[in-house]
Scaffold this motif. Structure first.
Motif, PDB file in Angstrom:
ATOM      1  N   THR A  22      -6.535 -32.432  82.794  1.00 34.46           N
ATOM      2  CA  THR A  22      -5.927 -32.578  81.466  1.00 34.46           C
ATOM      3  C   THR A  22      -4.805 -33.624  81.458  1.00 34.46           C
ATOM      4  O   THR A  22      -4.363 -34.042  80.378  1.00 34.46           O
ATOM      5  N   ALA A  23      -4.353 -34.051  82.641  1.00 29.89           N
ATOM      6  CA  ALA A  23      -3.311 -35.085  82.741  1.00 29.89           C
ATOM      7  C   ALA A  23      -3.914 -36.486  82.834  1.00 29.89           C
ATOM      8  O   ALA A  23      -3.206 -37.445  83.157  1.00 29.89           O
ATOM      9  N   THR A  24      -5.202 -36.600  82.541  1.00 33.89           N
ATOM     10  CA  THR A  24      -5.895 -37.880  82.683  1.00 33.89           C
ATOM     11  C   THR A  24      -5.205 -38.999  81.898  1.00 33.89           C
ATOM     12  O   THR A  24      -4.617 -38.783  80.843  1.00 33.89           O
ATOM     13  N   LYS A  25      -5.330 -40.224  82.423  1.00 32.64           N
ATOM     14  CA  LYS A  25      -4.832 -41.416  81.727  1.00 32.64           C
ATOM     15  C   LYS A  25      -5.975 -42.209  81.110  1.00 32.64           C
ATOM     16  O   LYS A  25      -5.762 -43.267  80.532  1.00 32.64           O
ATOM     17  N   ASP A  26      -7.191 -41.683  81.231  1.00 31.75           N
ATOM     18  CA  ASP A  26      -8.350 -42.347  80.646  1.00 31.75           C
ATOM     19  C   ASP A  26      -8.122 -42.512  79.140  1.00 31.75           C
ATOM     20  O   ASP A  26      -7.838 -41.529  78.441  1.00 31.75           O
ATOM     21  N   PRO A  27      -8.241 -43.735  78.610  1.00 32.83           N
ATOM     22  CA  PRO A  27      -7.895 -43.996  77.195  1.00 32.83           C
ATOM     23  C   PRO A  27      -8.636 -43.118  76.201  1.00 32.83           C
ATOM     24  O   PRO A  27      -8.080 -42.755  75.155  1.00 32.83           O
ATOM     25  N   MET A  28      -9.891 -42.780  76.491  1.00 39.64           N
ATOM     26  CA  MET A  28     -10.644 -41.950  75.555  1.00 39.64           C
ATOM     27  C   MET A  28     -10.464 -40.464  75.869  1.00 39.64           C
ATOM     28  O   MET A  28     -10.183 -39.662  74.983  1.00 39.64           O
ATOM     29  N   LEU A  29     -10.603 -40.085  77.128  1.00 37.40           N
ATOM     30  CA  LEU A  29     -10.568 -38.678  77.490  1.00 37.40           C
ATOM     31  C   LEU A  29      -9.221 -38.041  77.159  1.00 37.40           C
ATOM     32  O   LEU A  29      -9.160 -36.867  76.787  1.00 37.40           O
ATOM     33  N   ARG A  30      -8.158 -38.810  77.248  1.00 37.07           N
ATOM     34  CA  ARG A  30      -6.845 -38.238  76.962  1.00 37.07           C
ATOM     35  C   ARG A  30      -6.732 -37.802  75.499  1.00 37.07           C
ATOM     36  O   ARG A  30      -5.938 -36.913  75.158  1.00 37.07           O
ATOM     37  N   LYS A  31      -7.557 -38.393  74.604  1.00 34.98           N
ATOM     38  CA  LYS A  31      -7.535 -37.970  73.208  1.00 34.98           C
ATOM     39  C   LYS A  31      -8.101 -36.563  73.047  1.00 34.98           C
ATOM     40  O   LYS A  31      -7.674 -35.813  72.157  1.00 34.98           O
ATOM     41  N   LEU A  32      -9.069 -36.201  73.862  1.00 32.59           N
ATOM     42  CA  LEU A  32      -9.618 -34.853  73.807  1.00 32.59           C
ATOM     43  C   LEU A  32      -8.557 -33.829  74.165  1.00 32.59           C
ATOM     44  O   LEU A  32      -8.448 -32.774  73.532  1.00 32.59           O
ATOM     45  N   PHE A  33      -7.755 -34.168  75.183  1.00 33.86           N
ATOM     46  CA  PHE A  33      -6.737 -33.247  75.662  1.00 33.86           C
ATOM     47  C   PHE A  33      -5.400 -33.398  74.939  1.00 33.86           C
ATOM     48  O   PHE A  33      -4.426 -32.735  75.299  1.00 33.86           O
TER      49      PHE A  33
ATOM     50  N   GLU B 120       3.062 -40.299  68.749  1.00 36.46           N
ATOM     51  CA  GLU B 120       1.731 -40.904  68.662  1.00 36.46           C
ATOM     52  C   GLU B 120       0.690 -39.840  68.327  1.00 36.46           C
ATOM     53  O   GLU B 120      -0.205 -40.067  67.513  1.00 36.46           O
ATOM     54  N   PHE B 121       0.832 -38.673  68.948  1.00 41.56           N
ATOM     55  CA  PHE B 121      -0.090 -37.586  68.626  1.00 41.56           C
ATOM     56  C   PHE B 121       0.068 -37.141  67.180  1.00 41.56           C
ATOM     57  O   PHE B 121      -0.928 -36.869  66.485  1.00 41.56           O
ATOM     58  N   ASN B 122       1.294 -37.018  66.698  1.00 40.17           N
ATOM     59  CA  ASN B 122       1.524 -36.572  65.325  1.00 40.17           C
ATOM     60  C   ASN B 122       0.840 -37.490  64.314  1.00 40.17           C
ATOM     61  O   ASN B 122       0.293 -37.028  63.308  1.00 40.17           O
ATOM     62  N   THR B 123       0.853 -38.792  64.579  1.00 37.22           N
ATOM     63  CA  THR B 123       0.139 -39.737  63.718  1.00 37.22           C
ATOM     64  C   THR B 123      -1.361 -39.496  63.788  1.00 37.22           C
ATOM     65  O   THR B 123      -2.071 -39.522  62.767  1.00 37.22           O
ATOM     66  N   TYR B 124      -1.852 -39.242  64.991  1.00 35.77           N
ATOM     67  CA  TYR B 124      -3.272 -38.944  65.219  1.00 35.77           C
ATOM     68  C   TYR B 124      -3.672 -37.672  64.460  1.00 35.77           C
ATOM     69  O   TYR B 124      -4.734 -37.609  63.825  1.00 35.77           O
ATOM     70  N   TRP B 125      -2.803 -36.666  64.491  1.00 39.21           N
ATOM     71  CA  TRP B 125      -3.047 -35.418  63.773  1.00 39.21           C
ATOM     72  C   TRP B 125      -3.183 -35.690  62.276  1.00 39.21           C
ATOM     73  O   TRP B 125      -4.136 -35.235  61.632  1.00 39.21           O
ATOM     74  N   LEU B 126      -2.246 -36.419  61.715  1.00 40.08           N
ATOM     75  CA  LEU B 126      -2.240 -36.700  60.286  1.00 40.08           C
ATOM     76  C   LEU B 126      -3.430 -37.553  59.875  1.00 40.08           C
ATOM     77  O   LEU B 126      -4.076 -37.290  58.848  1.00 40.08           O
ATOM     78  N   ASP B 127      -3.756 -38.549  60.672  1.00 39.95           N
ATOM     79  CA  ASP B 127      -4.869 -39.434  60.341  1.00 39.95           C
ATOM     80  C   ASP B 127      -6.180 -38.665  60.233  1.00 39.95           C
ATOM     81  O   ASP B 127      -7.030 -38.975  59.379  1.00 39.95           O
ATOM     82  N   GLN B 128      -6.357 -37.658  61.074  1.00 42.31           N
ATOM     83  CA  GLN B 128      -7.593 -36.884  61.020  1.00 42.31           C
ATOM     84  C   GLN B 128      -7.663 -36.030  59.764  1.00 42.31           C
ATOM     85  O   GLN B 128      -8.715 -35.952  59.106  1.00 42.31           O
ATOM     86  N   VAL B 129      -6.564 -35.372  59.414  1.00 36.08           N
ATOM     87  CA  VAL B 129      -6.560 -34.579  58.185  1.00 36.08           C
ATOM     88  C   VAL B 129      -6.828 -35.472  56.978  1.00 36.08           C
ATOM     89  O   VAL B 129      -7.662 -35.153  56.117  1.00 36.08           O
ATOM     90  N   ASN B 130      -6.142 -36.608  56.918  1.00 43.52           N
ATOM     91  CA  ASN B 130      -6.323 -37.514  55.778  1.00 43.52           C
ATOM     92  C   ASN B 130      -7.748 -38.044  55.709  1.00 43.52           C
ATOM     93  O   ASN B 130      -8.284 -38.268  54.612  1.00 43.52           O
ATOM     94  N   GLU B 131      -8.373 -38.236  56.861  1.00 41.33           N
ATOM     95  CA  GLU B 131      -9.752 -38.716  56.867  1.00 41.33           C
ATOM     96  C   GLU B 131     -10.679 -37.699  56.205  1.00 41.33           C
ATOM     97  O   GLU B 131     -11.531 -38.052  55.381  1.00 41.33           O
TER      98      GLU B 131
END
Length: 506
Positions: A211-222, A230-241
């Motif tokens: 779960t501590a991965t630095k992989d650019p894609m996999l880290r989004k899953l975790f 940065e996560f908070n923006t990601y959270w909001l962007d998904q709801v708005n989508e």
């Protein structure tokens, strides 16, 4: 009439019935991301107060192992824990078989949105939808924001979008629930919390864990972003989508919405309300605990209810499973009588029920759950007029059943009621009052109901002119005195689940 006035009238007619049915606030107001502006939005529109029953489902890659609970993705990474041991026995070390390996196994082969929408409709649901994203970070819609989504991998289908289309064809309101506030990794800089469950992040963190991965894609899953902002923006962007692409009538939040900064939450609410205005919808936000003000949201009590009537519309989410929300192999389900009687108690107290089902990973809703749903639907077919569009009486009812505290506040959703427990609702026009017996009373028994007798203040809104048993043509004997009310149970086949008498009022 002036020419300009005529143009305005024609324009209003042409907007269509849906937009004209909006509340006045949504017709004229543009919402700003602040409490004063948002408070002008009506928290609970009439359609929700009328609806009484909605349905949703916990379904995702966590359904594949069908073991433990929907928190499997978290617990599998807790070294030495029971879920971790079971996982490694069945799938191998977490370093080799991480949660992402379940996604190709989440096939949804038998997912049929038309059949599911039919099932929800036959059960009596007036709104429905999926868990759009659980704590695990996997999106159940066609997302351009989250690469870990059902349209791109696993089922390779837009689960939310397809189901919404099927629901809308049946005039069933749409619901999307969000649980992903907890997905954000908040423990990377707190060594005292490494490797442990909780502490406001779904996945346990330790530098040695996947779960501590630095992989650019996999880290989004975790939810393992460089910063929590940065996560908070990601959270909001998904709801708005989801809001802008699918226009849900109701969005519902699990606990931990408070982990999202207030500014971000206010942006989310204003975007959702403004999207509702744009699309002619009376939209609703439902939250748990105190994560949003009740000025413009409604409260949800998980697996529970209230101990008395509440002045505004509220909600409880309950599951058909005895305790689990996702499909777990061998898990037992609640009986129809337990579910219906507890739902009646909620309805008598101004509440709305959100009922959860648990599909298998392949998209099958098993027969055990379908049997209970069929009984609920059949009961509502006969007694629905006492439920849909109803409002509370001055008291919710009476009876010997003892209220038990729920695990998430309020009272438990598993109280054992009997025919000696009675609940009331009243029609919106106050031309009928409905009396529910939460079981099967004895035929021929003369029951005294002092709670609605003339001596008390809880008498019906107006004099009683006739009493009938819903679903029966039998004559019902009754007597209303200055001190009490007497009802004789007719000698006809009665329902084992619950029986409803309609008091027609003058």
């Amino acid at each position: 009439m002036k020419f300009t006035q005529l143009i305005i009238v024609v324009a209003l007619v042409c907007t269509g019935c849906k937009q004209l049915q909006q509340s006045q606030s949504t017709q004229v107001h543009h919402y700003e991301p602040n409490h004063e502006s948002l408070a002008k939005h009506k928290a609970a529109p009439e359609w929700l107060a009328d609806a009484k029953l909605g349905m949703y489902f916990h379904w995702g890659p966590y359904s594949v192992p069908a073991y433990g609970s929907a928190w499997y993705p978290s617990h599998m990474y807790m070294k030495g824990g029971s879920i971790n041991k079971w996982h490694e026995e069945h799938f191998g070390p977490i370093e080799e078989f991480g949660y992402e390996k379940f996604i190709p196994m989440f096939t949804a082969t038998h997912f049929d949105p038309e059949e599911w929408a039919d099932l929800f409709q036959k059960t009596g649901a007036k709104f429905a939808g999926p868990v759009a994203e659980h704590h695990d970070g996997f999106a159940m819609w066609d997302s351009k924001i989250n690469p870990w989504n059902a349209a791109s991998m696993g089922p390779k289908r837009d689960i939310l979008g397809e189901l919404f289309q099927s629901l809308e064809k049946r005039n069933i309101k749409t619901l999307a629930t969000f649980h992903h506030a907890r997905n954000g990794q908040r423990n990377a800089n707190t060594p005292e919390h490494w490797g442990k469950n909780g502490y406001n992040s779904h996945y346990p963190y330790h530098p040695d864990l996947p779960t501590a991965t630095k992989d650019p894609m996999l880290r989004k899953l975790f939810g393992n972003f460089e910063t929590i902002d940065e996560f908070n923006t990601y959270w909001l962007d998904q709801v708005n989508e989801v809001v802008k692409k699918y226009h849900p009538d109701l969005i519902w939040y699990d606990s931990w919405l408070n982990l999202i900064p207030e500014k971000t939450r206010l942006e989310m609410v204003s975007t959702y309300f403004n999207n509702g205005v744009k699309n002619g919808q009376e939209v609703v936000i439902c939250r748990k605990q105190d994560d949003l003000p009740l000025d413009y949201s409604i409260e949800d009590i998980e697996q529970g209810g209230r101990k008395d009537i509440y002045p505004t519309t509220w909600m409880t989410d309950i599951t058909l499973g005895e305790s689990r929300w996702m499909y777990v192999e061998g898990h037992k389900y609640k009986s129809a009588d337990l579910v219906i009687r507890n739902m009646i108690d909620v309805w008598s107290k101004n509440g709305v029920v959100l009922l959860n089902v648990s599909p298998r990973a392949d998209g099958v809703i098993n027969q055990e759950q379908r049997d209970v749903l069929k009984q609920i639907g059949n009961w509502l077919q006969i007694n629905g007029e006492a439920v849909y569009g109803s409002r509370p009486h001055t008291i919710f009812g009476y009876g010997p059943a003892q209220s038990e505290d729920g695990s998430h506040g309020g009272q438990s959703s598993k109280i054992q009621y009997t025919a000696e427990d009675v609940r009331f609702t009243v029609s919106k026009d106050k031309k009928a009052m409905y009396v529910f017996f939460l079981g099967k009373p004895k035929a021929g028994k003369r029951i005294e109901m002092r709670a609605i007798g003339g001596y008390h203040r809880n008498i019906p809104p107006s004099p009683i002119k006739n009493v009938t048993l819903l679903g029966s043509s039998a004559k019902v004997k009754w007597e209303h005195t200055t001190e009490s009310f007497f009802l004789t149970i007719p000698d006809v086949p009665l329902d084992d689940l619950a029986n409803v008498f309609k008091f027609e009022l003058e």
